[in-house]
Design a protein around this motif. Structure first.
Motif, PDB file in Angstrom:
ATOM      1  N   ARG A  25     103.592  29.100 -69.161  1.00  0.00           N
ATOM      2  CA  ARG A  25     102.959  28.664 -70.421  1.00  0.00           C
ATOM      3  C   ARG A  25     103.484  27.333 -70.928  1.00  0.00           C
ATOM      4  O   ARG A  25     103.282  26.981 -72.093  1.00  0.00           O
ATOM      5  N   LYS A  26     104.100  26.551 -70.084  1.00  0.00           N
ATOM      6  CA  LYS A  26     104.633  25.261 -70.531  1.00  0.00           C
ATOM      7  C   LYS A  26     103.576  24.168 -70.498  1.00  0.00           C
ATOM      8  O   LYS A  26     103.846  23.015 -70.851  1.00  0.00           O
ATOM      9  N   SER A  27     102.395  24.497 -70.034  1.00  0.00           N
ATOM     10  CA  SER A  27     101.296  23.552 -70.066  1.00  0.00           C
ATOM     11  C   SER A  27      99.987  24.339 -70.151  1.00  0.00           C
ATOM     12  O   SER A  27      99.986  25.566 -69.975  1.00  0.00           O
ATOM     13  N   SER A  28      98.916  23.640 -70.424  1.00  0.00           N
ATOM     14  CA  SER A  28      97.593  24.260 -70.404  1.00  0.00           C
ATOM     15  C   SER A  28      96.579  23.187 -70.035  1.00  0.00           C
ATOM     16  O   SER A  28      96.818  21.993 -70.256  1.00  0.00           O
ATOM     17  N   THR A  29      95.472  23.610 -69.456  1.00  0.00           N
ATOM     18  CA  THR A  29      94.440  22.667 -69.038  1.00  0.00           C
ATOM     19  C   THR A  29      93.094  23.086 -69.592  1.00  0.00           C
ATOM     20  O   THR A  29      92.635  24.204 -69.347  1.00  0.00           O
ATOM     21  N   LEU A  30      92.501  22.186 -70.350  1.00  0.00           N
ATOM     22  CA  LEU A  30      91.149  22.383 -70.858  1.00  0.00           C
ATOM     23  C   LEU A  30      90.181  21.847 -69.821  1.00  0.00           C
ATOM     24  O   LEU A  30      90.307  20.701 -69.381  1.00  0.00           O
ATOM     25  N   SER A  31      89.233  22.670 -69.413  1.00  0.00           N
ATOM     26  CA  SER A  31      88.254  22.263 -68.411  1.00  0.00           C
ATOM     27  C   SER A  31      86.865  22.246 -69.022  1.00  0.00           C
ATOM     28  O   SER A  31      86.393  23.265 -69.545  1.00  0.00           O
ATOM     29  N   LEU A  32      86.217  21.090 -68.952  1.00  0.00           N
ATOM     30  CA  LEU A  32      84.853  20.935 -69.455  1.00  0.00           C
ATOM     31  C   LEU A  32      83.923  20.753 -68.262  1.00  0.00           C
ATOM     32  O   LEU A  32      84.014  19.753 -67.551  1.00  0.00           O
ATOM     33  N   PRO A  33      83.036  21.709 -68.002  1.00  0.00           N
ATOM     34  CA  PRO A  33      82.165  21.609 -66.829  1.00  0.00           C
ATOM     35  C   PRO A  33      80.974  20.689 -67.089  1.00  0.00           C
ATOM     36  O   PRO A  33      80.405  20.702 -68.177  1.00  0.00           O
ATOM     37  N   ARG A  34      80.649  19.861 -66.161  1.00  0.00           N
ATOM     38  CA  ARG A  34      79.422  19.048 -66.215  1.00  0.00           C
ATOM     39  C   ARG A  34      79.257  18.367 -67.572  1.00  0.00           C
ATOM     40  O   ARG A  34      78.341  18.670 -68.344  1.00  0.00           O
ATOM     41  N   VAL A  35      80.157  17.433 -67.847  1.00  0.00           N
ATOM     42  CA  VAL A  35      80.129  16.780 -69.157  1.00  0.00           C
ATOM     43  C   VAL A  35      78.881  15.925 -69.318  1.00  0.00           C
ATOM     44  O   VAL A  35      78.296  15.426 -68.354  1.00  0.00           O
ATOM     45  N   SER A  36      78.512  15.756 -70.586  1.00  0.00           N
ATOM     46  CA  SER A  36      77.400  14.878 -70.936  1.00  0.00           C
ATOM     47  C   SER A  36      77.916  13.823 -71.912  1.00  0.00           C
ATOM     48  O   SER A  36      79.067  13.880 -72.357  1.00  0.00           O
ATOM     49  N   LEU A  37      77.054  12.870 -72.234  1.00  0.00           N
ATOM     50  CA  LEU A  37      77.462  11.795 -73.144  1.00  0.00           C
ATOM     51  C   LEU A  37      77.939  12.355 -74.481  1.00  0.00           C
ATOM     52  O   LEU A  37      78.834  11.794 -75.117  1.00  0.00           O
ATOM     53  N   SER A  38      77.364  13.472 -74.887  1.00  0.00           N
ATOM     54  CA  SER A  38      77.700  14.063 -76.184  1.00  0.00           C
ATOM     55  C   SER A  38      79.081  14.711 -76.200  1.00  0.00           C
ATOM     56  O   SER A  38      79.540  15.148 -77.266  1.00  0.00           O
ATOM     57  N   ASP A  39      79.733  14.777 -75.065  1.00  0.00           N
ATOM     58  CA  ASP A  39      81.101  15.309 -75.015  1.00  0.00           C
ATOM     59  C   ASP A  39      82.135  14.227 -75.293  1.00  0.00           C
ATOM     60  O   ASP A  39      83.334  14.514 -75.331  1.00  0.00           O
ATOM     61  N   THR A  40      81.687  12.994 -75.463  1.00  0.00           N
ATOM     62  CA  THR A  40      82.593  11.911 -75.833  1.00  0.00           C
ATOM     63  C   THR A  40      83.193  12.214 -77.195  1.00  0.00           C
ATOM     64  O   THR A  40      82.478  12.329 -78.193  1.00  0.00           O
ATOM     65  N   ALA A  41      84.521  12.382 -77.220  1.00  0.00           N
ATOM     66  CA  ALA A  41      85.210  12.832 -78.434  1.00  0.00           C
ATOM     67  C   ALA A  41      86.711  12.761 -78.184  1.00  0.00           C
ATOM     68  O   ALA A  41      87.162  12.434 -77.090  1.00  0.00           O
TER      69      ALA A  41
END
Lengths: 116, 111
Positions: free
Chosen positions: B68-84
């Motif tokens: 638990r010393k790290s974590s990874t957020l995975s966003l599948p098939r990003v689109s322009l609207s995921d820019t943030a």
């Protein structure tokens, strides 16, 4: 209400004036938080309320900053004798239960404060 | 108080999978890991939360190794609207601690 609301959405003031920012949390939410976000920066935690009690005020930048909350309802953040470095977006959030990392925080749209 | 470290920025293209890793070496036993997303001129919005292993919802997946010393957020098939900007959040308030969002990771999705 449907979500967290904040007013005003924008505030322009002159250096030395006092400002009051308001936050209306989601009805029934016990915890309420204030953050400050300077342009291009991350969120800076200021204070949180558990009901109308503020267990930790040490995040407030100076004694010019104060906050209060009425019951489990509206909160106001007051900045006295504003300075230019106070210019930022002030965000309010609320969560359902005790303030912990397991609670989802629901954020308002923020108040953009500009001190001239 | 668990301090988090994330990359400052990442670039991607539409349709790609994006993985953002957060380091939190001094995470406490009772801490959960939460990710928020912030669009310009808006407050942050909850994406996903987990304690260990893997969590998936309609928006993203969260992978947490055994230590638990790290974590990874995975966003599948990003689109322009995921820019943030994406923030990793770890910690508790109720013992007088502060929750620190940190600088976050600015994700830019290009066509």
């Amino acid at each position: 209400g449907a979500g967290v609301s904040q007013s005003p959405s924008n505030k322009v003031t002159e250096k030395g004036k006092d400002v009051e920012l308001r936050c209306d949390p989601i009805s029934g939410h016990t915890a309420l938080y204030w953050y400050r976000q300077r342009l291009g920066q991350g969120l800076e935690f200021l204070i949180y309320f558990q009901g109308n009690s503020a267990p930790d005020k040490s995040g407030l930048p100076s004694d010019r900053f104060s906050a209060e909350r009425t019951g489990e309802s509206v909160s106001t953040l007051t900045i006295q004798r504003t300075q230019q470095e106070d210019s930022a977006v002030y965000l309010c959030a609320s969560s359902l239960q005790v303030a912990s990392s397991t609670d989802t925080q629901y954020f308002g749209p923020g108040t953009r404060l500009t001190v001239l | 108080l668990a301090k988090t470290t994330q990359p400052i920025s990442m670039d991607s293209y539409e349709g790609q999978e994006v993985n953002i890793t957060c380091s939190h070496n001094n995470i406490a036993t009772n801490d959960y890991i939460t990710w928020y997303q912030q669009f310009p001129s808006q407050g942050p919005r909850f994406i996903i939360q987990g304690y260990k292993t893997k969590v998936t919802n309609e928006v993203a997946s969260l992978f947490i190794p055994a230590d638990r010393k790290s974590s990874t957020l995975s966003l599948p098939r990003v689109s322009l609207s995921d820019t943030a900007v994406y923030y990793c959040l770890v910690g508790v308030y109720n013992q007088g601690g502060k929750l620190i969002f940190g600088q976050g990771t600015e994700l830019s999705v290009k066509p």
